[in-house]
Write a protein that holds these residues in place. Sequence first.
Motif, PDB file in Angstrom:
ATOM      1  N   UNK A 171       0.825  -1.206   0.000  1.00  0.00           N
ATOM      2  CA  UNK A 171       0.000   0.000   0.000  1.00  0.00           C
ATOM      3  C   UNK A 171       0.862   1.261   0.000  1.00  0.00           C
ATOM      4  N   UNK A 172       2.144   1.102   0.294  1.00  0.00           N
ATOM      5  CA  UNK A 172       3.012   2.274   0.409  1.00  0.00           C
ATOM      6  C   UNK A 172       4.268   2.178  -0.441  1.00  0.00           C
TER       7      UNK A 172
ATOM      8  N   UNK B 289      -2.775   7.745  -5.485  1.00  0.00           N
ATOM      9  CA  UNK B 289      -4.146   8.190  -5.192  1.00  0.00           C
ATOM     10  C   UNK B 289      -4.406   9.626  -5.630  1.00  0.00           C
ATOM     11  N   UNK B 290      -3.365  10.416  -5.760  1.00  0.00           N
ATOM     12  CA  UNK B 290      -3.554  11.799  -6.194  1.00  0.00           C
ATOM     13  C   UNK B 290      -3.449  11.933  -7.712  1.00  0.00           C
ATOM     14  N   UNK B 291      -2.452  11.294  -8.281  1.00  0.00           N
ATOM     15  CA  UNK B 291      -2.080  11.588  -9.669  1.00  0.00           C
ATOM     16  C   UNK B 291      -2.304  10.419 -10.624  1.00  0.00           C
TER      17      UNK B 291
ATOM     18  N   UNK C 166       3.559  21.537  -6.008  1.00  0.00           N
ATOM     19  CA  UNK C 166       4.047  20.933  -4.768  1.00  0.00           C
ATOM     20  C   UNK C 166       5.189  19.951  -5.075  1.00  0.00           C
TER      21      UNK C 166
ATOM     22  N   UNK D 127       5.589  16.765  -4.838  1.00  0.00           N
ATOM     23  CA  UNK D 127       5.313  15.518  -5.553  1.00  0.00           C
ATOM     24  C   UNK D 127       5.186  15.797  -7.056  1.00  0.00           C
ATOM     25  N   UNK D 128       4.469  16.862  -7.411  1.00  0.00           N
ATOM     26  CA  UNK D 128       4.302  17.181  -8.835  1.00  0.00           C
ATOM     27  C   UNK D 128       5.625  17.544  -9.493  1.00  0.00           C
TER      28      UNK D 128
ATOM     29  N   UNK E 146      -8.184  15.706 -11.525  1.00  0.00           N
ATOM     30  CA  UNK E 146      -8.299  14.518 -10.690  1.00  0.00           C
ATOM     31  C   UNK E 146      -8.923  14.889  -9.343  1.00  0.00           C
TER      32      UNK E 146
ATOM     33  N   UNK F 173      -8.261  14.271  -6.267  1.00  0.00           N
ATOM     34  CA  UNK F 173      -7.445  14.727  -5.145  1.00  0.00           C
ATOM     35  C   UNK F 173      -6.353  15.701  -5.576  1.00  0.00           C
ATOM     36  N   UNK F 174      -6.644  16.492  -6.609  1.00  0.00           N
ATOM     37  CA  UNK F 174      -5.747  17.573  -7.022  1.00  0.00           C
ATOM     38  C   UNK F 174      -6.493  18.888  -6.786  1.00  0.00           C
TER      39      UNK F 174
ATOM     40  N   UNK G 174      -1.513  18.608  -4.356  1.00  0.00           N
ATOM     41  CA  UNK G 174      -2.376  17.468  -4.046  1.00  0.00           C
ATOM     42  C   UNK G 174      -3.098  17.755  -2.739  1.00  0.00           C
ATOM     43  N   UNK G 175      -4.305  17.193  -2.634  1.00  0.00           N
ATOM     44  CA  UNK G 175      -5.177  17.601  -1.538  1.00  0.00           C
ATOM     45  C   UNK G 175      -4.789  16.915  -0.235  1.00  0.00           C
TER      46      UNK G 175
ATOM     47  N   UNK H 265      -5.397  14.343   2.034  1.00  0.00           N
ATOM     48  CA  UNK H 265      -6.102  13.062   1.984  1.00  0.00           C
ATOM     49  C   UNK H 265      -5.095  11.969   2.253  1.00  0.00           C
ATOM     50  N   UNK H 266      -5.611  10.791   2.506  1.00  0.00           N
ATOM     51  CA  UNK H 266      -4.714   9.641   2.628  1.00  0.00           C
ATOM     52  C   UNK H 266      -4.540   9.190   4.063  1.00  0.00           C
ATOM     53  N   UNK H 267      -3.735   8.149   4.224  1.00  0.00           N
ATOM     54  CA  UNK H 267      -3.519   7.611   5.552  1.00  0.00           C
ATOM     55  C   UNK H 267      -2.844   6.272   5.454  1.00  0.00           C
TER      56      UNK H 267
END
Lengths: 378, 92
Positions: A14-15, A61-63, B10, B12-13, B55, B57-58, B87-88, B90-92
């Motif tokens: 998952x990571x 999950x974002x991109x 950001x 990641x992008x 998307x 979560x963007x 990116x928003x 979110x997540x975990x």
Amino acid sequence: MARNDKLRILVGTRKGTYVVESDRTRRSWKVGPVAHEGNEVYHVVADPRHPGDLYAAVNNMFFGPEVQRSRNWGKTWTEIATPLAPMRKDREFQMNEGNPSAPVPRPLNNLWHIEPGLPSEPDTLYLGADPHLLFRSRDLGASWVPIDAINQHPARKDWSPGFGGACLHTIIIDPRDADRLYIGMSSVGTFRSEDGGKSWTPTNKGVEAPFLPNKFPETGQCVHHVAIDAKDPDTFYRQDHGGVYVSHDRMSSWKRIGKPLGDDFGFCVASPASAPGKAYFVRLDGRARVTGEGHFQVQEWTDKTRKWRKLLTSKAFPGHFGVQREGIATDNLAPAGIYVGTTTGQVFVSPDAGRTWKQIPFQFPAIHSVSVSNPDPR
Amino acid sequence: MAPSIDVRFDNWLREYGPRGPEKVEADSVARLLDVLEERHPRLRFKVRDETGKLRRYVRVFVDGSDVSGTTGVATSLAGAKTIDILHSVAGG
């Protein structure tokens, strides 16, 4: 290319992606390269035709999703072409108003499975994706061609997703014939093609769909995973939502074998190269979706005697463990190595066809998939 | 003439191409993303999905205002000075 004596477990989590290294003894393990941190990796696979090449189905999950490849056993990775998901206007999807007859794009949700082609097709790859999509590359992933007979199938409007999505998660190529293909989709069932993907026949006869009013429909079964027998490519072992099955006729019909297990729910199955006629399953409680007897366990099916055997009868690993559809793998050594990754991040290893087991002393994130990169033959 | 806009990404992008802030001339968010995807091909389908929508979560901020859930890629950039693409949470 230098000789490869390492045996590697490729762990999709998952990571991120983890490459775990050992040798033929499979006694000690070292966690090697880690990649794709923060991404959901649904499948990682080695390409035995090109030693050192690994492919990963990376879902951010974002991109969005990416196909990634490593050419050095996982030390570095790069994105290769990730396909579009074209859909025709006569489906329920977004219309292309300017040119109503043209296929329109729709989002590719997640990548689920990457299958290298046969040695006779050294540049071929197959890719299974959500929503119910199949692609083929003839140039090792530099470009992808959609398999329209699945991706534009007229019955698609009746196809439903499973809890994991509309995933095309199983791709099997007959080792004798590169044009004979098998796929599995949730919750649609299995299909066979005899012509390289131009046409497909549903192959779910005898498989129960307990969640539908018609218990034995042509399609609609929620197949979880299928393994092909190493020596008899007409034989398949199937873990379905509706139980465990075997086929001896290229999936034309299935016989339920799981009933002696009681609850024969589960997600994963593997059949080892060194022990044809055997298949390994991890039976789960159908409600809790974890091993139901208070400890980790694996069930062995022997097709010749039609007998089940529990490989772990002791409580060596107490607890309730979940295992997903790509969560079990076997190597090609003798005796077979068996590898199981859990949704709570353990990897259990047996180097001797299930006689002894140990846990790799590393806590992984939740595991989606395990697969094996084998050492070169002696 | 389309305005020249400062675009910030950001961390990641930035892995997908842009090394830092960039200047883009564009009159809408969609056109701005077209230009960025031409400069950095790996950005294609990362900010927008295959249908051209942002998307889920963007987040795209135009002069500090989040347009992701409202006018989205159709947002006019007339008079805009700064775009943030993130990116928003979110997540975990």
